[in-house]
Scaffold this motif. Sequence first.
Motif, PDB file in Angstrom:
ATOM      1  N   LEU A   9      -6.537   4.134  10.058  1.00 48.37           N
ATOM      2  CA  LEU A   9      -6.401   4.874   8.807  1.00 48.37           C
ATOM      3  C   LEU A   9      -5.344   5.968   8.889  1.00 48.37           C
ATOM      4  N   THR A  10      -4.853   6.226  10.089  1.00 49.90           N
ATOM      5  CA  THR A  10      -3.940   7.340  10.323  1.00 49.90           C
ATOM      6  C   THR A  10      -2.495   6.914  10.156  1.00 49.90           C
ATOM      7  N   GLY A  11      -1.692   7.769   9.537  1.00 48.48           N
ATOM      8  CA  GLY A  11      -0.265   7.510   9.405  1.00 48.48           C
ATOM      9  C   GLY A  11       0.474   7.783  10.702  1.00 48.48           C
ATOM     10  N   SER A  12       1.691   7.250  10.791  1.00 49.23           N
ATOM     11  CA  SER A  12       2.489   7.401  12.015  1.00 49.23           C
ATOM     12  C   SER A  12       3.958   7.255  11.662  1.00 49.23           C
ATOM     13  N   SER A  13       4.801   7.229  12.677  1.00 46.96           N
ATOM     14  CA  SER A  13       6.243   7.175  12.443  1.00 46.96           C
ATOM     15  C   SER A  13       6.657   5.961  11.638  1.00 46.96           C
ATOM     16  N   TYR A  14       6.127   4.808  11.963  1.00 49.49           N
ATOM     17  CA  TYR A  14       6.543   3.579  11.294  1.00 49.49           C
ATOM     18  C   TYR A  14       5.572   3.126  10.217  1.00 49.49           C
ATOM     19  N   ILE A  15       4.332   3.512  10.323  1.00 51.10           N
ATOM     20  CA  ILE A  15       3.364   3.259   9.249  1.00 51.10           C
ATOM     21  C   ILE A  15       3.097   4.613   8.598  1.00 51.10           C
ATOM     22  N   ASP A  16       4.078   5.085   7.850  1.00 50.61           N
ATOM     23  CA  ASP A  16       4.052   6.459   7.342  1.00 50.61           C
ATOM     24  C   ASP A  16       3.293   6.529   6.010  1.00 50.61           C
ATOM     25  N   SER A  17       1.998   6.345   6.124  1.00 49.15           N
ATOM     26  CA  SER A  17       1.143   6.282   4.937  1.00 49.15           C
ATOM     27  C   SER A  17       1.037   7.609   4.210  1.00 49.15           C
ATOM     28  N   ASP A  18       1.456   8.707   4.843  1.00 50.25           N
ATOM     29  CA  ASP A  18       1.437  10.008   4.182  1.00 50.25           C
ATOM     30  C   ASP A  18       2.745  10.313   3.447  1.00 50.25           C
ATOM     31  N   HIS A  19       3.722   9.434   3.526  1.00 46.06           N
ATOM     32  CA  HIS A  19       4.984   9.650   2.829  1.00 46.06           C
ATOM     33  C   HIS A  19       4.727   9.688   1.321  1.00 46.06           C
ATOM     34  N   PRO A  20       5.343  10.619   0.599  1.00 41.52           N
ATOM     35  CA  PRO A  20       5.070  10.729  -0.842  1.00 41.52           C
ATOM     36  C   PRO A  20       5.280   9.431  -1.617  1.00 41.52           C
ATOM     37  N   ALA A  21       6.319   8.681  -1.281  1.00 41.00           N
ATOM     38  CA  ALA A  21       6.576   7.435  -2.004  1.00 41.00           C
ATOM     39  C   ALA A  21       5.506   6.395  -1.719  1.00 41.00           C
ATOM     40  N   ILE A  22       5.032   6.363  -0.482  1.00 41.52           N
ATOM     41  CA  ILE A  22       3.958   5.431  -0.132  1.00 41.52           C
ATOM     42  C   ILE A  22       2.680   5.813  -0.867  1.00 41.52           C
ATOM     43  N   ARG A  23       2.350   7.092  -0.858  1.00 44.94           N
ATOM     44  CA  ARG A  23       1.128   7.544  -1.522  1.00 44.94           C
ATOM     45  C   ARG A  23       1.192   7.281  -3.029  1.00 44.94           C
ATOM     46  N   ALA A  24       2.353   7.499  -3.620  1.00 42.61           N
ATOM     47  CA  ALA A  24       2.505   7.253  -5.051  1.00 42.61           C
ATOM     48  C   ALA A  24       2.355   5.770  -5.378  1.00 42.61           C
ATOM     49  N   LYS A  25       2.981   4.913  -4.555  1.00 43.05           N
ATOM     50  CA  LYS A  25       2.874   3.472  -4.805  1.00 43.05           C
ATOM     51  C   LYS A  25       1.454   2.987  -4.569  1.00 43.05           C
ATOM     52  N   ALA A  26       0.797   3.497  -3.536  1.00 42.77           N
ATOM     53  CA  ALA A  26      -0.583   3.107  -3.256  1.00 42.77           C
ATOM     54  C   ALA A  26      -1.492   3.472  -4.423  1.00 42.77           C
ATOM     55  N   ALA A  27      -1.308   4.656  -4.979  1.00 41.37           N
ATOM     56  CA  ALA A  27      -2.116   5.086  -6.122  1.00 41.37           C
ATOM     57  C   ALA A  27      -1.822   4.221  -7.347  1.00 41.37           C
ATOM     58  N   GLU A  28      -0.560   3.898  -7.549  1.00 41.74           N
ATOM     59  CA  GLU A  28      -0.188   3.021  -8.678  1.00 41.74           C
ATOM     60  C   GLU A  28      -0.850   1.657  -8.554  1.00 41.74           C
ATOM     61  N   LEU A  29      -0.828   1.095  -7.351  1.00 41.72           N
ATOM     62  CA  LEU A  29      -1.410  -0.227  -7.149  1.00 41.72           C
ATOM     63  C   LEU A  29      -2.928  -0.216  -7.298  1.00 41.72           C
ATOM     64  N   ALA A  30      -3.568   0.895  -6.942  1.00 44.54           N
ATOM     65  CA  ALA A  30      -5.027   0.983  -7.018  1.00 44.54           C
ATOM     66  C   ALA A  30      -5.534   1.341  -8.406  1.00 44.54           C
ATOM     67  N   ALA A  31      -4.648   1.781  -9.276  1.00 42.19           N
ATOM     68  CA  ALA A  31      -5.062   2.284 -10.588  1.00 42.19           C
ATOM     69  C   ALA A  31      -5.827   1.223 -11.369  1.00 42.19           C
ATOM     70  N   GLY A  32      -6.994   1.620 -11.894  1.00 44.15           N
ATOM     71  CA  GLY A  32      -7.789   0.743 -12.740  1.00 44.15           C
ATOM     72  C   GLY A  32      -8.635  -0.268 -12.009  1.00 44.15           C
ATOM     73  N   LEU A  33      -8.591  -0.268 -10.687  1.00 40.02           N
ATOM     74  CA  LEU A  33      -9.349  -1.243  -9.910  1.00 40.02           C
ATOM     75  C   LEU A  33     -10.590  -0.608  -9.306  1.00 40.02           C
ATOM     76  N   ALA A  34     -11.632  -1.408  -9.167  1.00 43.78           N
ATOM     77  CA  ALA A  34     -12.860  -0.961  -8.513  1.00 43.78           C
ATOM     78  C   ALA A  34     -13.110  -1.841  -7.301  1.00 43.78           C
ATOM     79  N   GLY A  35     -13.308  -1.220  -6.153  1.00 45.34           N
ATOM     80  CA  GLY A  35     -13.626  -1.971  -4.950  1.00 45.34           C
ATOM     81  C   GLY A  35     -12.433  -2.183  -4.051  1.00 45.34           C
ATOM     82  N   GLU A  36     -12.690  -2.109  -2.748  1.00 42.63           N
ATOM     83  CA  GLU A  36     -11.611  -2.190  -1.768  1.00 42.63           C
ATOM     84  C   GLU A  36     -10.944  -3.557  -1.747  1.00 42.63           C
ATOM     85  N   ALA A  37     -11.703  -4.630  -1.981  1.00 40.14           N
ATOM     86  CA  ALA A  37     -11.102  -5.961  -1.933  1.00 40.14           C
ATOM     87  C   ALA A  37     -10.075  -6.128  -3.044  1.00 40.14           C
TER      88      ALA A  37
END
Length: 201
Positions: A9-37
């Motif tokens: 679950l942790t971000g890193s140099s190459y899997i930079d999940s805390d990068h603003p663009a990544i976080r914004a895209k992740a939120a966009e993709l999750a919008a309106g959905l219920a459930g992790e699957a």
Amino acid sequence: MATDFSIYLTGSSYIDSDHPAIRAKAAELAAGLAGEAAIARRCFDFVRDDIAHSWDYRDNAHNPVTCRASDVLLHATGYCYAKSHLLAALLRANGIPAGLCYQRLALDDAGNFCLHGLNAVYLQDFGWYRVDPRGNKPGVDSAFVPPLEQLAFAFRSPGDCDLPEIWPEPLPQVVASLTRHATVEEVAAHLPDIELFPVRT
């Protein structure tokens, strides 16, 4: 005993999940959905379908070699390894444990092999589930259909194999291939591989 998923679950140099663009895209993709699957499926579909595979896209003028997840997102292109870095980052940004997996596949009939990169995502209803965001084309049809695995490549050589580990970070030889070579063609000439030890019987 509860499993510690923190390394997935942790971000890193190459899997930079805390990068603003990544976080914004992740939120966009999750919008309106219920459930992790459902969220994981949408992230998978985005990386598979909207991020070009470097080799499929090689005739385009703008096709830099990417490795870091945020660069893959920015340029919308990457080798299988880089695409798996982006998918892991998007999933982690959405609080879904994700790691990296590899297969070792034959390049030719002369005994040359290379690694192929894909992902494992942890889903509460299924456990660890492997998905392959490489990108579909004729002869390649990967999908997110848990619990069934529908990966990009079928084994065709006796030496083809799955590596069983789920890695929290890219293998060093993968990073080396993607960061030491300037063009897609140079990477193709230096695809990463790993030495397998013989199985004792």
